[in-house]
Write a protein that holds these residues in place. Sequence first.
Motif, PDB file in Angstrom:
ATOM      1  N   ALA A   1      55.427 -15.681  52.308  1.00 50.51           N
ATOM      2  CA  ALA A   1      56.073 -15.412  53.726  1.00 50.51           C
ATOM      3  C   ALA A   1      57.031 -14.482  53.898  1.00 50.51           C
ATOM      4  O   ALA A   1      57.433 -13.924  54.888  1.00 50.51           O
ATOM      5  CB  ALA A   1      56.689 -16.762  54.194  1.00 50.51           C
ATOM      6  N   ASP A   2      57.618 -14.233  52.713  1.00 53.41           N
ATOM      7  CA  ASP A   2      58.593 -13.189  52.445  1.00 53.41           C
ATOM      8  C   ASP A   2      58.132 -11.787  52.465  1.00 53.41           C
ATOM      9  O   ASP A   2      59.005 -10.634  52.054  1.00 53.41           O
ATOM     10  CB  ASP A   2      59.743 -13.266  51.426  1.00 53.41           C
ATOM     11  CG  ASP A   2      58.939 -13.647  50.225  1.00 53.41           C
ATOM     12  OD1 ASP A   2      57.901 -13.738  50.143  1.00 53.41           O
ATOM     13  OD2 ASP A   2      59.862 -13.528  49.063  1.00 53.41           O
ATOM     14  N   VAL A   3      56.753 -11.470  52.399  1.00 49.14           N
ATOM     15  CA  VAL A   3      56.021 -10.205  52.525  1.00 49.14           C
ATOM     16  C   VAL A   3      55.914  -9.683  53.884  1.00 49.14           C
ATOM     17  O   VAL A   3      55.196 -10.363  54.615  1.00 49.14           O
ATOM     18  CB  VAL A   3      54.763 -10.390  51.582  1.00 49.14           C
ATOM     19  CG1 VAL A   3      53.968  -8.953  51.575  1.00 49.14           C
ATOM     20  CG2 VAL A   3      55.070 -10.645  49.999  1.00 49.14           C
ATOM     21  N   ASP A   4      56.537  -8.603  54.172  1.00 53.92           N
ATOM     22  CA  ASP A   4      56.228  -8.150  55.623  1.00 53.92           C
ATOM     23  C   ASP A   4      55.324  -6.939  55.690  1.00 53.92           C
ATOM     24  O   ASP A   4      54.866  -7.088  56.797  1.00 53.92           O
ATOM     25  CB  ASP A   4      57.748  -7.678  55.891  1.00 53.92           C
ATOM     26  CG  ASP A   4      57.840  -7.393  57.477  1.00 53.92           C
ATOM     27  OD1 ASP A   4      57.722  -8.513  58.194  1.00 53.92           O
ATOM     28  OD2 ASP A   4      58.171  -6.136  57.817  1.00 53.92           O
ATOM     29  N   ARG A   5      55.137  -6.493  54.648  1.00 51.49           N
ATOM     30  CA  ARG A   5      54.140  -5.206  54.760  1.00 51.49           C
ATOM     31  C   ARG A   5      53.422  -5.187  53.355  1.00 51.49           C
ATOM     32  O   ARG A   5      53.939  -5.591  52.307  1.00 51.49           O
ATOM     33  CB  ARG A   5      54.913  -3.883  55.098  1.00 51.49           C
ATOM     34  CG  ARG A   5      55.642  -3.959  56.414  1.00 51.49           C
ATOM     35  CD  ARG A   5      56.679  -2.876  56.251  1.00 51.49           C
ATOM     36  NE  ARG A   5      55.795  -1.676  55.972  1.00 51.49           N
ATOM     37  CZ  ARG A   5      56.826  -0.517  55.428  1.00 51.49           C
ATOM     38  NH1 ARG A   5      58.304  -0.589  55.343  1.00 51.49           N
ATOM     39  NH2 ARG A   5      56.274   0.719  55.132  1.00 51.49           N
ATOM     40  N   ILE A   6      52.281  -4.637  53.336  1.00 47.32           N
ATOM     41  CA  ILE A   6      51.323  -4.266  52.447  1.00 47.32           C
ATOM     42  C   ILE A   6      50.920  -3.106  52.518  1.00 47.32           C
ATOM     43  O   ILE A   6      50.237  -2.543  53.420  1.00 47.32           O
ATOM     44  CB  ILE A   6      50.136  -5.208  52.350  1.00 47.32           C
ATOM     45  CG1 ILE A   6      50.333  -6.748  52.199  1.00 47.32           C
ATOM     46  CG2 ILE A   6      49.296  -4.705  50.888  1.00 47.32           C
ATOM     47  CD1 ILE A   6      49.312  -7.522  52.116  1.00 47.32           C
ATOM     48  N   VAL A   7      51.421  -1.974  51.730  1.00 41.40           N
ATOM     49  CA  VAL A   7      51.230  -0.523  51.584  1.00 41.40           C
ATOM     50  C   VAL A   7      50.144  -0.370  50.837  1.00 41.40           C
ATOM     51  O   VAL A   7      49.969  -0.657  50.015  1.00 41.40           O
ATOM     52  CB  VAL A   7      52.573   0.304  51.206  1.00 41.40           C
ATOM     53  CG1 VAL A   7      52.078   1.624  51.373  1.00 41.40           C
ATOM     54  CG2 VAL A   7      53.674   0.027  52.317  1.00 41.40           C
ATOM     55  N   VAL A   8      49.145   0.467  51.451  1.00 38.22           N
ATOM     56  CA  VAL A   8      47.740   0.896  50.636  1.00 38.22           C
ATOM     57  C   VAL A   8      48.002   2.269  50.504  1.00 38.22           C
ATOM     58  O   VAL A   8      48.096   3.255  51.350  1.00 38.22           O
ATOM     59  CB  VAL A   8      46.476   0.616  51.446  1.00 38.22           C
ATOM     60  CG1 VAL A   8      45.285   0.996  50.826  1.00 38.22           C
ATOM     61  CG2 VAL A   8      46.380  -0.945  51.916  1.00 38.22           C
ATOM     62  N   ALA A   9      47.740   2.801  49.288  1.00 40.23           N
ATOM     63  CA  ALA A   9      48.125   4.342  48.729  1.00 40.23           C
ATOM     64  C   ALA A   9      47.004   4.756  47.776  1.00 40.23           C
ATOM     65  O   ALA A   9      46.229   3.689  47.455  1.00 40.23           O
ATOM     66  CB  ALA A   9      49.426   4.352  48.394  1.00 40.23           C
ATOM     67  N   GLY A  10      47.030   5.838  47.264  1.00 39.85           N
ATOM     68  CA  GLY A  10      46.123   6.401  46.785  1.00 39.85           C
ATOM     69  C   GLY A  10      46.478   7.488  45.898  1.00 39.85           C
ATOM     70  O   GLY A  10      47.662   8.258  46.430  1.00 39.85           O
ATOM     71  N   SER A  11      46.107   7.820  44.736  1.00 38.07           N
ATOM     72  CA  SER A  11      46.627   9.004  44.087  1.00 38.07           C
ATOM     73  C   SER A  11      45.356   9.497  43.200  1.00 38.07           C
ATOM     74  O   SER A  11      44.125   9.066  42.995  1.00 38.07           O
ATOM     75  CB  SER A  11      47.408   8.561  42.838  1.00 38.07           C
ATOM     76  OG  SER A  11      46.908   7.673  41.904  1.00 38.07           O
ATOM     77  N   VAL A  12      45.483  10.935  42.996  1.00 41.08           N
ATOM     78  CA  VAL A  12      44.412  11.820  42.316  1.00 41.08           C
ATOM     79  C   VAL A  12      45.001  12.202  40.745  1.00 41.08           C
ATOM     80  O   VAL A  12      45.988  12.615  40.755  1.00 41.08           O
ATOM     81  CB  VAL A  12      44.008  12.820  43.072  1.00 41.08           C
ATOM     82  CG1 VAL A  12      42.802  13.534  42.214  1.00 41.08           C
ATOM     83  CG2 VAL A  12      43.610  12.506  44.429  1.00 41.08           C
ATOM     84  N   GLU A  13      44.017  12.154  39.824  1.00 41.40           N
ATOM     85  CA  GLU A  13      44.721  12.390  38.346  1.00 41.40           C
ATOM     86  C   GLU A  13      44.751  13.686  38.344  1.00 41.40           C
ATOM     87  O   GLU A  13      45.646  14.205  37.815  1.00 41.40           O
ATOM     88  CB  GLU A  13      43.695  11.619  37.564  1.00 41.40           C
ATOM     89  CG  GLU A  13      44.108  11.798  36.186  1.00 41.40           C
ATOM     90  CD  GLU A  13      43.431  10.952  35.154  1.00 41.40           C
ATOM     91  OE1 GLU A  13      43.345  11.047  33.891  1.00 41.40           O
ATOM     92  OE2 GLU A  13      42.549   9.840  35.625  1.00 41.40           O
TER      93      GLU A  13
END
Length: 679
Positions: free
Chosen positions: A82-94
Motif C-alpha cells: 500500500a505504501d508503494v506509490d510508483r513502480i519505475v521501469v528502467a534499463g541500462s546498456v553495458e
Amino acid sequence: MKLSKGANAPVPTSLLAVVVSWRSEHAVDAHALLLDRSGTVRSDRDLVFYNAPRHVSQAVTLDQEPAPGTARLSVSLPRTEADVDRIVVAGSVENGIFSDITALTLTVHAVDGAVATFEIEDADAVPALMFGEFYRREGRWRFRAIGQGWSSGLAGLVTEFGVQVEDPADPARTTHPTDPFRLHRSTRTSPSQELRSARSATGAHPDPAAPGLRDRHDLAPVRHFPHGSVTSDPPRRSSQSAREDRASETDSEGIARPRFSSNSDDVDSPAEQGVAHNRSDASAFDRPRTNLLDRAETAAMLGSYRPVDLTRHTSETAPAAPTPPPNPERADWHSDPEVPDRMRWWDGNEWTSATYPRHRPSDRHCARCGHPLRRKLFGGLAPCQGCELEIEEYLTHWHTQAWRVLTTHGPRGSEWSALWASLRYQRIEADAGRRALRAAALSYVERLVTFTFADGEVQHAELELFEQAVTELALDGPLIEDLRRRMHRGRTLSRLRAGDLPVVRTPGLHLDPEEKVHVDLPAMHVRQLARGPKLTEGRLICSNKKLRFVGAGAGTEMPWSRIVSVHAEQETVVIAATSSRGGGTFAVADPDYVAAALEGALRVAKRLVLTPGQRDTRSIPQEIKAEVWQRDGGKCVECGDGHYLEFDHVIPLSRGGATSAANLQILCRSCNRAKGARI
C-alpha cells in the motif's frame, strides 16, 4: 494503446508483463524501482535488478532467461504494498548507448494481450534510460511513457531515487562488470544461484578411490589391533608421493631420516603415512642411510667405484606388478596376490604393505583378531574384550568426523567414501558404524526435509536426494515412512503448481470445445453475511478455461482472466478475483491439493505473464536456512520438539515480513498450524 512520450493509459490491476525489445547486438538490462509518495525507495531492497531479481513482496520479478533480444519484468499490481506509490521501469546498456539501439519498444501485456506500447524512436545517447512508470490515481493504476535518459549511467539513475551506490571502480564487491550497487552481496543471490548452491552444499560426485584416507586431519589416530594381528604398518600413498616425502626429509648432510617412530603408540594413521615400510625390515629405519650421491663419492675416493649400467638390469630385475582386485575403485582388504594366506590392503589405486594373517572362520574365535573367545558362566561365548574396547574408542572419534562430513557434504562424495574405507581398514563392520551414526543420520534427514519445504516446493532432484540419503544411511521406521510420504506429497503439489494437471472424466457436464476438466469435487461455498456465515453445498469444477461452482439453487462461473490468486487458508481455499462475483471461500476435503491444482491451472492460463518453468514463490537462501537452524538448535522454538519441523516467518510475507534470519524461526508442524497468519 500506442503511447507517445509523456502520455499515459490505464492498466488492469492484475498480473502484467513488461517486455522491452530491440533489434541490435547490444544487451539491455531491465530494472525496476518501487517508490513511496516521496519519490524515493524505502530501502535499497526496493531495487530489482540482475543480482536481486525478485522483490520481497513478490510485486516485481525479473526474468533472468528471457527470449533473445528482449528483457522481461513481471509486475503483480495486486501484490504491490500500500505504501508503494510508483513502480519505475528502467534499463541500462553495458557497453554502448541507447541511441545506437534500433526498434527499442516497451510493451505492457495483460492476460488478454498488450494494453500499452511505447516505441522509443529518439533515445538519447546515454547508457541508462527510464522507460516509464506505473503509478496510482484514484485507487487505480496507470502507466506513463517517459523515455528520459541519464548520462551518468545506471548508478546516476538509481541514486536519483535514493539507492546508495558504491564506488564502481571497486571490482572486489561485484561479479558483474557494471554493478555499482551495495545490493550485490552473497545474501542477495538469484534463485538459480541458490539452486546451484543447494546442490553444491549437498556434495559432489563420489570418488571411489577414498583419498580421505590420506588426509591427516580427517581421521582419528589408528591404534594397532590387539594380540599383534597386524603384521605391518598401514598403507602407503603412491610411489610418487613417497619419493617426494623421502626427498623432502633429507637433512643438510644428505642423510635421509625415517618418518616413523619406533614406538607403536605413536604410529600415524593411514592419512599420516606416505612411505611404506615392512616390520620385518625395521632395522633399515633404525640406522642412517646415505643417498646414492654420497655412496658414489665415497666409493670413488676409495678407488672402488665402478659405473653400473642401470638400464641393462632394469627389465631383468623389476618384479611384475600384482594384479588389481576385482573392484579396483573400492579401498578394501583382499587376498594377497603374493601370499594367499594373508590379507592385504588395496587403497583404491595400488597395493600397500599393510597385511594381516587370514583367519579360518570359526564360531569360537574372534572374526577380527582370530583369538579364542572366552566362555560365559552359563554357556555361550563372550565377545572379544580387546576388539570391543578398540572399536568403541575408534567409533567415538569416527562419529565426530562423520557428522561433520554429513552436515557439510551429505552422504556422498570422496570424503564420505573415505569414512567408510577407514572403518574397513580397521576391520569394523559397516552395521556398527551405521548404528553409531543413526541418531545423527535421523537428524540429518529431518534437516534435509525441513530445508526442502522452506520454499514450499519440492523438486525431483530433492526427492532423489532424500531417497539416496535414506538408502545410504540404511534408515527405516515410522518416522522415515512419514517423511517419505511428506516428500512425495510435496512433490505432487509442486507438479500441480507447475501445470502438470490431471484430466478427470465428468459425465453429464456440458463442456466447451477443447475444454478439459482438472478438478471436480464436492465443496462448500462460504459467504460472510451480516447475520453470520452462509454455507452452500455444491461442486467445485476447474477446467483449462474457467472455474465453476454449481450449488443448490445457485451457481457461478468465471474465466481465468478474471482470477487474481488462489491460496489455501486453514481448511478452505480462497479465490481472489477482479470482480465481486466469482471469487470466494470454499471449504473442501483437501485444501492444499485443490489450491495447488487451481494455482497450476491459473498459471497455465496466464502463460503470457509467467514464462514456462517460472514459479512465483518465496525463496530463502541456503545460508539463511543454515543460520536459523544453527541458532534455534534444530528444534521448535515453542515446544522444543525435533520432528516435523518447518521454517516460519515471524511476520508473514503477506503482511510485509522480510525473508531474513531475524524474521525466521523453526516451528514444528502443530505449533506452526496453531500460529496461522497471526503476528
